[in-house]
Design an enzyme around this catalytic site. Structure first.
Site, PDB file in Angstrom:
ATOM      1  N   HIS A  90       0.823  -1.208   0.000  1.00  0.00           N
ATOM      2  CA  HIS A  90       0.000   0.000   0.000  1.00  0.00           C
ATOM      3  C   HIS A  90       0.860   1.262   0.000  1.00  0.00           C
ATOM      4  O   HIS A  90       2.040   1.248   0.370  1.00  0.00           O
ATOM      5  CB  HIS A  90      -0.938   0.008   1.211  1.00  0.00           C
ATOM      6  CG  HIS A  90      -0.235   0.078   2.526  1.00  0.00           C
ATOM      7  ND1 HIS A  90       0.335   1.238   3.029  1.00  0.00           N
ATOM      8  CD2 HIS A  90       0.000  -0.873   3.469  1.00  0.00           C
ATOM      9  CE1 HIS A  90       0.873   1.011   4.197  1.00  0.00           C
ATOM     10  NE2 HIS A  90       0.701  -0.270   4.501  1.00  0.00           N
ATOM     11  N   GLU A 164      -2.727  -7.387   7.978  1.00  0.00           N
ATOM     12  CA  GLU A 164      -1.394  -7.222   8.535  1.00  0.00           C
ATOM     13  C   GLU A 164      -1.251  -7.988   9.848  1.00  0.00           C
ATOM     14  O   GLU A 164      -2.238  -8.349  10.498  1.00  0.00           O
ATOM     15  CB  GLU A 164      -1.109  -5.729   8.746  1.00  0.00           C
ATOM     16  CG  GLU A 164       0.298  -5.398   9.216  1.00  0.00           C
ATOM     17  CD  GLU A 164       1.393  -5.866   8.263  1.00  0.00           C
ATOM     18  OE1 GLU A 164       1.436  -7.072   7.984  1.00  0.00           O
ATOM     19  OE2 GLU A 164       2.218  -5.032   7.842  1.00  0.00           O
TER      20      GLU A 164
END
Length: 290
Positions: A90, A164
């Site tokens: 990202h 994550e």
């Protein structure tokens, strides 16, 4: 020869190779049922980088002489077609800019600079066709994926297995504060992450497990080329699990915000790392055509 030079060699066919008077290599292409073709690295567009075939004429990516157990299958199932997977980290997030530990928190959002990085990824991949995009549902990765995927008709799917790593009480803390308040835990996470443990739970063991789950979900999906948008730690786990590396090698891989990694998989679900942390598009108008 300059560091960027590539040595090219045309197609080579061997029947026997003599190294010295005392030793002769075995003949290639003469074993029953086996057809070996050897090609050296080349930049010629009409010639593939490597072509190896074994027994049932299935192309393989491994490097062992007989191509058995050269790499590890991530699927344990035969795939309908070979696959290519492009992984993207990202764009820069608010907590990246503030120097905070992010982990699985959803409070860190894509920053203005991160959105620009996502746009650069979109432009860099404009000439590539993807059958589907998979992304983490956590905000900073979700927004990055939505920017890259804007205008496409193919599916955008959010996978929990791409979330994550969960870093518990460290999440949201600035690095300098975490180092001061939790010196032992912080140092372990930074210097010996595979042994970082919270209440008997090892976050890297967990994320290695979810990385395997993610690979299976992605590779068993119909299609030939997929885009994956997610986070740094799970990206490290995806790269390492594909290469057969354990959690102790976690920090041997680094991926920048907006960086691209590319894997190719044969029908056995075995991985070959094609590119790691490509970032030319972050600094130029480079467009990829791999």
């Amino acid at each position: 020869m300059s560091s960027g030079a590539i040595l090219t060699t045309p197609y080579l066919s061997f029947t026997s190779i003599s190294y010295s008077k005392k030793f002769t290599y075995p003949k290639l292409g003469t074993s029953s049922g086996i057809n070996y073709a050897i090609r050296c690295s080349t930049s010629s567009p009409g010639l593939p980088d490597t072509t190896e075939r074994l027994r049932n004429d299935t192309p393989l990516t491994g490097g062992a002489f007989d191509f058995e157990r050269a790499t590890t299958s991530l699927t344990k199932k035969v795939l309908a077609t070979p696959k290519k997977v492009t992984l993207v980290r990202h764009g820069l997030s608010s907590w990246n800019e503030e120097g905070r530990i992010q982990g699985s928190s959803n409070l860190s959002i894509l920053s203005e600079k991160g959105a620009m990085q996502a746009e650069r990824c979109k432009m860099a991949l404009a000439d590539m066709h993807f059958d589907q995009c998979f992304a983490s549902p956590i905000s900073r990765a979700k927004t990055t994926a939505e920017i890259i995927w804007q205008g496409k008709e193919e599916p955008l799917v959010f996978l929990n297995s791409l979330k994550e790593a969960h870093l518990y009480f460290l999440e949201g803390m600035k690095n300098e504060d975490a180092k001061r308040i939790y010196p032992k835990e912080y140092t372990t996470w930074r210097e010996d992450p595979s042994n970082f443990c919270v209440d008997g739970v090892f976050p890297l063991e967990e994320i290695w497990g979810t990385a395997h789950e993610a690979w299976k979900e992605i590779l068993l999906t119909p299609g030939e080329h997929f885009l994956v948008v997610t986070h740094k730690s799970i990206l490290r786990a995806l790269v390492c699990t594909a290469l057969g590396l354990g959690p102790e090698r976690f920090r041997s891989v680094d991926i920048n915000n907006g960086g691209l990694c590319v894997f190719k998989f044969n029908k056995e679900g075995e991985a070959m790392l094609h590119s790691l942390n490509m970032t030319a598009h972050m600094y130029t108008d480079h467009i990829y055509h791999y």
